[in-house]
Design an enzyme around this catalytic site. Structure first.
Site, PDB file in Angstrom:
ATOM      1  CD  GLU A 165      35.882  96.662  41.337  1.00  0.00           C
ATOM      2  OE1 GLU A 165      36.095  95.057  41.643  1.00  0.00           O
ATOM      3  OE2 GLU A 165      36.446  97.004  40.555  1.00  0.00           O
ATOM      4  CD  GLU A 211      39.970  99.262  40.952  1.00  0.00           C
ATOM      5  OE1 GLU A 211      39.800  99.441  42.112  1.00  0.00           O
ATOM      6  OE2 GLU A 211      40.074  97.871  40.596  1.00  0.00           O
TER       7      GLU A 211
HETATM    8  C1  IDC Z   1      43.919  93.486  43.021  1.00  0.00           C
HETATM    9  C2  IDC Z   1      45.359  93.638  43.245  1.00  0.00           C
HETATM   10  C3  IDC Z   1      46.049  92.202  43.307  1.00  0.00           C
HETATM   11  C4  IDC Z   1      45.273  91.925  44.901  1.00  0.00           C
HETATM   12  C5  IDC Z   1      43.892  91.681  44.656  1.00  0.00           C
HETATM   13  C6  IDC Z   1      43.072  91.182  45.746  1.00  0.00           C
HETATM   14  O1  IDC Z   1      45.921  94.188  41.613  1.00  0.00           O
HETATM   15  O2  IDC Z   1      47.157  92.580  43.629  1.00  0.00           O
HETATM   16  O3  IDC Z   1      45.919  90.647  45.056  1.00  0.00           O
HETATM   17  O4  IDC Z   1      43.237  92.906  44.168  1.00  0.00           O
HETATM   18  O5  IDC Z   1      43.137  92.128  46.642  1.00  0.00           O
HETATM   19  C7  IDC Z   1      39.419  95.102  41.183  1.00  0.00           C
HETATM   20  C8  IDC Z   1      39.809  95.624  42.442  1.00  0.00           C
HETATM   21  C9  IDC Z   1      41.152  95.657  43.088  1.00  0.00           C
HETATM   22  C10 IDC Z   1      41.821  94.467  42.236  1.00  0.00           C
HETATM   23  C11 IDC Z   1      41.944  94.809  40.844  1.00  0.00           C
HETATM   24  C12 IDC Z   1      42.610  93.686  40.055  1.00  0.00           C
HETATM   25  O6  IDC Z   1      38.935  96.850  42.906  1.00  0.00           O
HETATM   26  O7  IDC Z   1      40.973  95.639  44.328  1.00  0.00           O
HETATM   27  O8  IDC Z   1      43.082  94.448  42.709  1.00  0.00           O
HETATM   28  N1  IDC Z   1      40.470  94.676  40.437  1.00  0.00           N
HETATM   29  O9  IDC Z   1      42.054  92.444  40.016  1.00  0.00           O
HETATM   30  N2  IDC Z   1      38.255  95.000  40.507  1.00  0.00           N
HETATM   31  C13 IDC Z   1      38.645  94.811  39.155  1.00  0.00           C
HETATM   32  C14 IDC Z   1      40.053  94.395  39.119  1.00  0.00           C
END
Ligand code: IDC
Length: 457
Positions: free
Chosen positions: A283, A375
């Site tokens: 992302e 994702e």
């Molecule tokens: C989130 C995980 C969370 C973690 C966070 C930071 O769910 O447990 O603490 O990342 O690393 C994304 C990202 C993905 C995120 C997810 C939800 O690709 O890494 O995971 N998210 O926030 N993009 C939008 C949402």
């Protein structure tokens, strides 16, 4: 779709045992066991076992092996006297096969039942001598025959679609891991059996964070873990999407050197496989499309040099929102596409946060750009909050209609509503019963396990 589980034995000598039983009794000095699941159905299976005596001639034998899962039970067997005690199954040679010359083999078989998963047995012994060796990956039989990879083969981009070996558009539906630096315990033989067999998932996305205690802390270790997950997906007939999970910082160029090193290695190692797709930047955020393109222009040739025919997916601006979350739109990509073939663009959404205007962008973009939803979550963009069933359903219906592939965040037991499993699931061995699923996991399993009907001509 059965697979030989060859247990090649280089058995130890058993001088002590030979001395005890005498030269013409039951001692064996070598054994080879071929265990083959010949059919499997809901809760049951049939297996053939070929026992080859590689040692001195024997005039009687007992084969023993362990059933790894507590729910696996012997129901009946043939060509031997069969019994089970705890997890140990025994088969004793009968009149017509108890004498085995050196190199001779006995074919026996069994019918068994199971409650959770049906992993291959381990610890084969013949007359107490270990038939050591390694068990190759199992390939669970898929009702209707064939796995996603065996049916579709090497995929490629055709127009705006992902196409299979018959050049027909397909949609791959599956799950994403959570960060493998945190949830490593969730990815094992039992959980991936469940993903392939119960969920009938086409795809495992392997989320390898680069920061946050990820790749940058141990490049060799994470590269090797990714490769082993690629193999585990392959053994189960699933595609593996290798996700270079950049997130913070949002400019992928920050990790350009790491990306080149990582992709040169995994692309060379997996070049001959048909199940690998590369996602070069999870992302990008706080960065222009021009900067993302610059990164893609440098990473894609590294992959192509090692693995020329693999599909590569490029992240987009604004957390892979095609720019929408930055107030832009898909037109910046349409007007300035990455100068490479066989590539797709990533789109991500979280159903409770991203709704109609995002769906409209995907609908418009889908006729112009090859898209892959590498994702998405059923919840808010934090990964938590309430599941939005209506928005999730609207999204998945749209993706089905457009034949856009997807991977759901996450196949893990994280303490957050986006996780498919309840907290603690990955400390146990049950990934199959409905009781271990969250609300999001239940919805996704229902969606993903429906028939794919991949075209085969
Ligand atoms: C989130 C995980 C969370 C973690 C966070 C930071 O769910 O447990 O603490 O990342 O690393 C994304 C990202 C993905 C995120 C997810 C939800 O690709 O890494 O995971 N998210 O926030 N993009 C939008 C949402």
């Amino acid at each position: 779709m059965k697979r030989f589980l060859a247990l090649l034995a280089t058995c130890a000598t058993i001088l002590g045992l030979t001395a005890l039983v005498g030269p013409q009794a039951v001692a064996a000095t070598g054994c080879k066991v071929d265990y083959t699941v010949t059919s499997q159905w809901q809760g049951g299976f049939q297996a053939g076992v070929k026992i080859t005596n590689l040692g001195e001639p024997i005039s009687g034998w007992t084969l023993k092996f362990a059933m790894p899962d507590a729910g696996q039970k012997l129901v009946q067997g043939w060509n031997a006297g069969w019994s089970q005690s705890g997890s140990t199954v025994s088969a004793v040679g009968v009149d017509w096969n108890r004498t085995l010359a050196t190199g001779a083999a006995a074919d026996v078989g069994l019918v068994g039942s199971f409650t959770g998963t049906n992993p291959a047995p381990t610890a084969f012994t013949l007359n107490g001598v270990a038939c050591t060796g390694s068990v190759d990956g199992t390939q669970p039989p898929t009702p209707g025959g064939g796995t996603p990879v065996s049916i579709n083969g090497q995929v490629h981009v055709c127009g705006v679609n992902l196409c299979n070996q018959y050049n027909r558009p397909i949609q791959l539906r599956g799950m994403s891991t959570h960060g493998i630096q945190w949830f490593n315990a969730c990815y094992n033989a039992a959980s991936l059996d469940a993903l392939a067999k119960d969920w009938k998932s086409d795809l495992l996305r392997i989320a390898m964070y680069v920061q946050e205690d990820g790749y940058e802390t141990d490049p060799a270790g994470f590269t090797s873990r990714v490769n082993s997950l690629v193999d585990m997906a392959e053994a189960r007939g699933m595609y593996a999407l290798i996700d270079f999970h950049t997130l913070t910082p949002g400019d992928p160029n920050y990790n350009l050197a790491r990306a080149k090193t990582f992709f040169a290695s995994v692309a060379a190692r997996n070049a001959d496989k048909k199940n690998v797709i590369y996602e070069i930047a999870n992302e990008p955020n706080g960065v222009s499309w021009a900067a993302i393109k610059n990164y893609a222009d440098q990473v894609i040739p590294v992959i192509r040099a090692a693995d020329p025919d693999a599909v590569v997916i490029v992240g987009t601006r604004g957390w892979s929102s095609l720019g929408v979350s930055d107030g832009s739109s898909e037109s910046e990509v349409v007007n300035s596409p990455v100068n490479a073939t066989n590539i797709m663009y990533a789109f991500h959404f979280y159903a409770a946060s991203h709704k109609d205007n995002y769906r409209a962008a995907v609908s418009r973009a889908a006729s112009k750009l090859p898209l892959f939803v590498t994702e998405f979550g059923t919840v808010s963009a934090t990964g938590g909050g309430a599941m939005d069933r209506a928005s999730t359903t609207a999204w998945l219906d749209l993706l089905d209609q457009l034949k856009i592939g997807y991977a759901n965040w996450t196949y893990s037991d994280a303490s957050e509503s986006s996780a498919a499993f309840k907290p603690g699931t990955c400390s146990g061995s049950d990934y199959s019963s409905s009781g271990v699923l969250t609300e999001s996991g239940t919805l996704l399993k229902n969606r993903i396990s429906t028939a794919d009907n991949f075209p085969t001509s």
